[in-house]
Scaffold this motif. Structure first.
Motif, PDB file in Angstrom:
ATOM      1  N   GLY A  67       0.808  -1.432  -0.139  1.00 35.22           N
ATOM      2  CA  GLY A  67      -0.092   0.037   0.021  1.00 35.22           C
ATOM      3  C   GLY A  67       0.840   1.263   0.007  1.00 35.22           C
ATOM      4  O   GLY A  67       2.130   1.223   0.273  1.00 35.22           O
ATOM      5  N   TYR A  69       0.971   4.015   1.745  1.00 37.53           N
ATOM      6  CA  TYR A  69       0.932   4.506   3.043  1.00 37.53           C
ATOM      7  C   TYR A  69       2.170   4.246   3.882  1.00 37.53           C
ATOM      8  O   TYR A  69       3.005   3.312   3.499  1.00 37.53           O
ATOM      9  CB  TYR A  69      -0.455   4.618   3.922  1.00 37.53           C
ATOM     10  CG  TYR A  69      -1.566   4.605   2.995  1.00 37.53           C
ATOM     11  CD1 TYR A  69      -2.010   6.001   2.715  1.00 37.53           C
ATOM     12  CD2 TYR A  69      -2.060   3.650   2.631  1.00 37.53           C
ATOM     13  CE1 TYR A  69      -2.997   6.206   1.930  1.00 37.53           C
ATOM     14  CE2 TYR A  69      -3.312   3.949   1.747  1.00 37.53           C
ATOM     15  CZ  TYR A  69      -3.707   5.053   1.226  1.00 37.53           C
ATOM     16  OH  TYR A  69      -4.605   5.158   0.639  1.00 37.53           O
ATOM     17  N   CYS A  94       5.118  -6.307   1.821  1.00 38.25           N
ATOM     18  CA  CYS A  94       5.640  -4.902   1.598  1.00 38.25           C
ATOM     19  C   CYS A  94       4.782  -4.234   2.861  1.00 38.25           C
ATOM     20  O   CYS A  94       5.129  -4.390   4.017  1.00 38.25           O
ATOM     21  CB  CYS A  94       5.344  -4.370   0.307  1.00 38.25           C
ATOM     22  SG  CYS A  94       6.409  -3.025   0.049  1.00 38.25           S
ATOM     23  N   TYR A  95       3.822  -3.406   2.410  1.00 42.65           N
ATOM     24  CA  TYR A  95       3.179  -2.623   3.624  1.00 42.65           C
ATOM     25  C   TYR A  95       2.693  -3.547   4.624  1.00 42.65           C
ATOM     26  O   TYR A  95       2.666  -3.359   5.627  1.00 42.65           O
ATOM     27  CB  TYR A  95       2.014  -1.747   3.158  1.00 42.65           C
ATOM     28  CG  TYR A  95       1.465  -1.065   3.997  1.00 42.65           C
ATOM     29  CD1 TYR A  95       1.566   0.428   4.183  1.00 42.65           C
ATOM     30  CD2 TYR A  95       0.305  -1.345   4.812  1.00 42.65           C
ATOM     31  CE1 TYR A  95       0.791   1.204   5.280  1.00 42.65           C
ATOM     32  CE2 TYR A  95      -0.497  -0.693   5.604  1.00 42.65           C
ATOM     33  CZ  TYR A  95       0.033   0.613   5.885  1.00 42.65           C
ATOM     34  OH  TYR A  95      -0.857   1.428   6.976  1.00 42.65           O
ATOM     35  N   GLN A  98       5.201  -4.473   6.950  1.00 42.17           N
ATOM     36  CA  GLN A  98       5.527  -3.522   7.946  1.00 42.17           C
ATOM     37  C   GLN A  98       4.325  -3.291   9.005  1.00 42.17           C
ATOM     38  O   GLN A  98       4.436  -3.226   9.952  1.00 42.17           O
ATOM     39  CB  GLN A  98       5.710  -2.160   7.124  1.00 42.17           C
ATOM     40  CG  GLN A  98       6.756  -2.375   6.456  1.00 42.17           C
ATOM     41  CD  GLN A  98       6.758  -1.082   5.194  1.00 42.17           C
ATOM     42  OE1 GLN A  98       5.909  -0.300   5.171  1.00 42.17           O
ATOM     43  NE2 GLN A  98       7.721  -0.925   4.269  1.00 42.17           N
ATOM     44  N   SER A 149       9.828  -2.251  -3.993  1.00 38.87           N
ATOM     45  CA  SER A 149       9.258  -0.980  -4.289  1.00 38.87           C
ATOM     46  C   SER A 149       8.937  -0.363  -2.798  1.00 38.87           C
ATOM     47  O   SER A 149       7.616  -0.512  -2.423  1.00 38.87           O
ATOM     48  CB  SER A 149       7.940  -0.898  -5.172  1.00 38.87           C
ATOM     49  OG  SER A 149       7.139   0.323  -5.012  1.00 38.87           O
ATOM     50  N   GLY A 151       9.968   2.304   0.675  1.00 40.23           N
ATOM     51  CA  GLY A 151      10.895   3.581   1.360  1.00 40.23           C
ATOM     52  C   GLY A 151      10.938   3.351   2.885  1.00 40.23           C
ATOM     53  O   GLY A 151      11.903   3.597   3.334  1.00 40.23           O
ATOM     54  N   ASP A 152       9.996   2.626   3.387  1.00 40.56           N
ATOM     55  CA  ASP A 152      10.050   2.240   4.765  1.00 40.56           C
ATOM     56  C   ASP A 152      11.071   1.124   5.198  1.00 40.56           C
ATOM     57  O   ASP A 152      11.149   0.317   4.329  1.00 40.56           O
ATOM     58  CB  ASP A 152       8.729   2.111   5.314  1.00 40.56           C
ATOM     59  CG  ASP A 152       8.027   3.605   5.118  1.00 40.56           C
ATOM     60  OD1 ASP A 152       8.566   4.767   5.089  1.00 40.56           O
ATOM     61  OD2 ASP A 152       6.766   3.400   5.037  1.00 40.56           O
TER      62      ASP A 152
HETATM   63  N1  GLN Z   1       4.408   2.921   1.988  1.00 45.82           N
HETATM   64  C1  GLN Z   1       5.471   1.550   2.352  1.00 45.82           C
HETATM   65  C2  GLN Z   1       6.809   1.886   2.132  1.00 45.82           C
HETATM   66  O1  GLN Z   1       7.330   2.626   1.164  1.00 45.82           O
HETATM   67  C3  GLN Z   1       4.934   0.257   1.652  1.00 45.82           C
HETATM   68  C4  GLN Z   1       5.141   0.349   0.087  1.00 45.82           C
HETATM   69  C5  GLN Z   1       4.515  -0.795  -0.531  1.00 45.82           C
HETATM   70  O2  GLN Z   1       3.703  -1.555   0.229  1.00 45.82           O
HETATM   71  N2  GLN Z   1       4.696  -0.953  -1.824  1.00 45.82           N
HETATM   72  O3  GLN Z   1       7.822   1.136   2.390  1.00 45.82           O
END
Ligand code: GLN
Length: 543
Positions: A67, A69, A94-95, A98, A149, A151-152
């Protein structure tokens, strides 16, 4: 009325082992569902805001999607914590990874470096009590190629978790709980850039969740027919429009199998269909597939209304759309009146709709904390005064599944693999005024083009092809005589999702052959062009 026993007949998520995908708004979420379906595992997507107590079925496993966010942001979406009480395996992508980490200690922050594109994963293997976690990467290379893909990143490993994989930038590219079946991966296994991503999804769904791979159209067809029967009851009747396209044909055939002639199909010939289309579709659907079909020849009525419309292409679409509804409604009322009072059969209560799963996904996918979720439109109100309920037997299916279902039910291949054809038909491929003469030219040219594409064995390679008629004239010499005649533009595109498309790279000999045939055989045409614009900025249709 509805189900005879007062209870609604079970849906696929109650009949097949189901992996639930919770959507956090990634542009790839639907691909997770598709990849699982391709593995013959039933999967459904719901928004991340889904309250699990409201779910009337139990998934075999849950996948939390990616996602846009950041989990630590104010207002970021979070999964219903009840997911961790479901006692089924969870995979975060990914998200989603996290989110699992956040739930286990709020240990996610913005990374110094963003990571987009390819990365090489270093897969760790474990022994002893931790070995069970290795099932996620079973059969995969130690240096697996993945696509990232994000950034966190995780600041540290949550308590009781172990590391399954790392990359240069991500020390926690894969994690798992030491005992519980919680897994998280930073990369995207659902995109084709992660070459063996499907294998990983299979490891999760089959080996870890123990989902059966029994989602096939052979299994679905019988269950769906039983569901339609239960829904419609012993006397109920259904009405629906068919066009000759794959979706409406498959939906109509399912209804026919379920309730026979109590399904009434209506085809409206709007005068702007392909060459001989109305006749061919009628034969296939009635003599071939046994469907109770009424064809309404309304060509003159449509062409009468289109006469003189040259300014705005939208106007053509509106005229055709509105006239279609008018005619469908008239015919539906006639059929309903004829059916009324029959002892054997009840009133017409249902309207068949060929809704597919991508439409459902579009209407329920998570659009962000501030966006309002679109309500699913109810077309039942479309037919004035009839108050029909909707029946949507394809609403769980992707397009490739609809095709497989069509093949399973014996629908001829040329219908199953047909290119899409727009509702307003040739009217939006005839630029300028639509007259009977223009329709003839467009139909004949299109027929030759498609015939040559099929003869060259290219039809399935191309996603959509047609001949358009331009509103200009050009000079030519034919039989030593100067002519001033019309211009045809050929269009053929390749695409997987119809959102973006590339023009098809025909070889020159092929284009030459088509051009020669069109100019020779279609009276009124002296030039043929090949349209090479991609989408965007072009659209697939011309108007
Ligand atoms: N926003 C989160 C990040 O940048 C997750 C990105 C994603 O799920 N692709 O790490």
């Amino acid at each position: 009325m509805a189900a005879t026993n007062g209870e609604l007949p079970p849906e696929p998520h109650k009949l097949f082992d189901t992996i639930l995908v919770l959507d956090f708004g990634s542009q790839y979420t639907h691909l997770i569902t598709r990849r699982l379906r391709e593995l013959n595992i039933y999967s459904e997507m719901l928004p991340c805001t889904q309250k699990l107590a409201d779910l009337e079925w139990k998934p075999k496993g849950v996948i939390l999607s990616g996602g846009p966010y950041s989990v630590y942001e104010e207002g970021a979406p979070h999964v219903d914590p009840a997911v961790f009480e479901l006692d089924v395996p969870i995979l975060g992508i990914c998200y989603g990874l996290q989110e699992i980490a956040w739930h286990h200690g709020k240990n996610v922050l913005a990374g110094e470096k963003r990571e987009y594109g390819h990365a090489i994963l270093d897969v760790h293997r474990h022994t002893g009590k931790q070995a069970h976690a290795d099932r996620l990467f079973q059969g995969l290379e130690d240096d697996m190629e993945v696509w990232m893909s994000h950034g966190d990143k995780l600041s540290h490993l949550p308590t009781d978790f172990i590391t399954l994989a790392t990359t240069k930038n991500s020390p926690f590219a894969g994690i798992a709980h030491e005992e519980k079946e919680y897994y998280g991966i930073q990369f995207h296994p659902e995109v084709t850039h992660t070459k063996r991503g499907v294998h990983l999804l299979k490891n999760f769904a089959v080996d870890i969740c123990k989902a059966q791979q029994n989602w096939t159209m052979e299994e679905f067809v019988g269950k769906e027919i039983a569901r339609i029967r239960a829904l419609v009851g012993e006397k109920g009747q259904v009405i629906g429009a068919v066009s000759g396209g794959v979706d409406s044909t498959v939906a109509a055939k399912l209804m026919k199998e379920a309730i026979g002639d109590r399904f009434h199909a209506i085809m409206v010939d709007n005068g702007v269909m392909r060459l001989n289309e109305a006749k061919i579709v009628k034969e296939t659907l009635t003599a071939g597939l046994g469907i109770n079909l009424t064809v309404v020849d309304a060509s003159e009525r449509f062409l009468g209304k289109l006469k003189g419309v040259t300014d705005d292409p939208e106007k053509k679409r509106k005229i055709i759309g509105n006239t279609f509804i008018e005619i469908f409604q008239e015919k539906a009322k006639e059929i309903a009146e004829a059916a009324h009072g029959s002892e054997r059969e009840g009133e017409i209560e249902w309207l068949l709709q060929g809704t597919l799963y991508p439409d459902v996904i579009e209407s329920i996918s998570f659009k962000g904390p501030s966006a309002t979720i679109k309500t699913h439109h109810n077309v039942g109100g479309l037919l004035e005064g009839m108050h029909l309920k909707l029946i949507e037997p394809l609403r769980e299916l992707f397009k490739d599944e609809v095709r497989a279902l069509g093949t399973t039910m014996g629908i001829p291949e040329y219908l199953v693999w047909r290119h899409p054809f727009p509702g307003p038909g040739l009217a939006i491929r005839i630029l300028g005024e639509v007259t009977p003469e223009q329709v003839r030219i467009a139909q004949e040219a299109d027929h030759i083009f498609i015939e040559e594409i099929k003869a060259a064995g290219l039809y399935r390679d191309i996603s959509q092809a047609y001949a358009a008629l331009l509103p200009v004239k050009a000079v030519g010499v034919m039989g030593d005589k100067r002519v001033h005649a019309q211009v045809i533009a050929l269009r053929a595109v390749q695409t997987t999702d119809f959102m973006t498309a590339e023009c098809y790279p025909f070889d020159f000999k092929f284009l030459n052959r088509v051009s020669t045939r069109i100019v020779n055989e279609v009276h009124g045409v002296c030039r043929v062009l090949y349209e090479v614009t991609s989408k965007p900025p072009g659209t697939i249709e011309m108007e």
